[in-house]
Design a protein around this motif. Sequence first.
Motif: not given
Ligand code: F6R
Length: 245
Positions: A35-39, A66-67, A132-134, A138, A140, A167-168, A201
């Motif tokens: 995954a990408s994202g802050d986490t 992942l996405d 990660g987790i939205g 979610h 991915g 935020k990205y 989270k």
């Molecule tokens: C991004 C992805 C998303 C993030 C999720 C958490 O590739 O798959 O599902 O993992 O939105 O994002 P952060 O880590 O920025 O809180």
Amino acid sequence: MKTKIFKDYEELSTNTANEILAVVQSNPMAMLCLASGDTPRLAYMLAAKRAKEGNIDFSRCTFVALDEWMGIPPANEGSCQFFLRRYLFDPLNIPERNINFFNAVSSDPDEECKKMNDVIARKGGIDLMIVGIGMNGHIGFNEPGQAFDQYAHVVDLDETSRTVAQKYFRESTQLSKGLTLGLRHMLEAKKVLLIASGLKKAEIIEKTMGEEISPKIPSTSIRNHPNGYVMLDKEAASLLSAKSM
Ligand code: F6R
């Protein structure tokens, strides 16, 4: 599925990096899905740093993203591709032939999904998947309501994801669809780490662990994974009761 709780984001990231390095050391030809994202950012930075220091060879691993945000080109800093290149693939000099991204500007997104499904199937599945987790649960871009038995597919992003994702990006960016691996890929991966950090989270983690396993909260699917780990810092775990861990 098991839960692991760490003191803070740094400790969570160190342990996530350890898992990446351990998989590559035990199987230099592993397939990793990230995954990408802050986490995961710090975990990737630490993994890259320690791989260089310890001469851990990533050159024969295969990577699959992942996405991706549909329509967002790779040069855009908010794209998943830009992120993974910056924090992991470029520092590790991963050969281009070993990296698989969704082409977000393709005129045939279904073909992109097929391409990803084929790459994963040809390698015999994913060895380590980091997700990660939205805020809506979610995984991915599998938004609430997505079936657990899907492979890669195109999704309509929901309102929460479109808003939080700003935020990205440097500028306000129109996002409507995403390309994502499916929850079936996650459920079939040999090992999965779902990582979450911070108080923001805590509520969705509580639901992930405590509510009925159902597509209404895609992240609950990890509870069906025999080798799935929910790795949290103390803040993300702060609403969990001993019963739900
Ligand atoms: C991004 C992805 C998303 C993030 C999720 C958490 O590739 O798959 O599902 O993992 O939105 O994002 P952060 O880590 O920025 O809180």
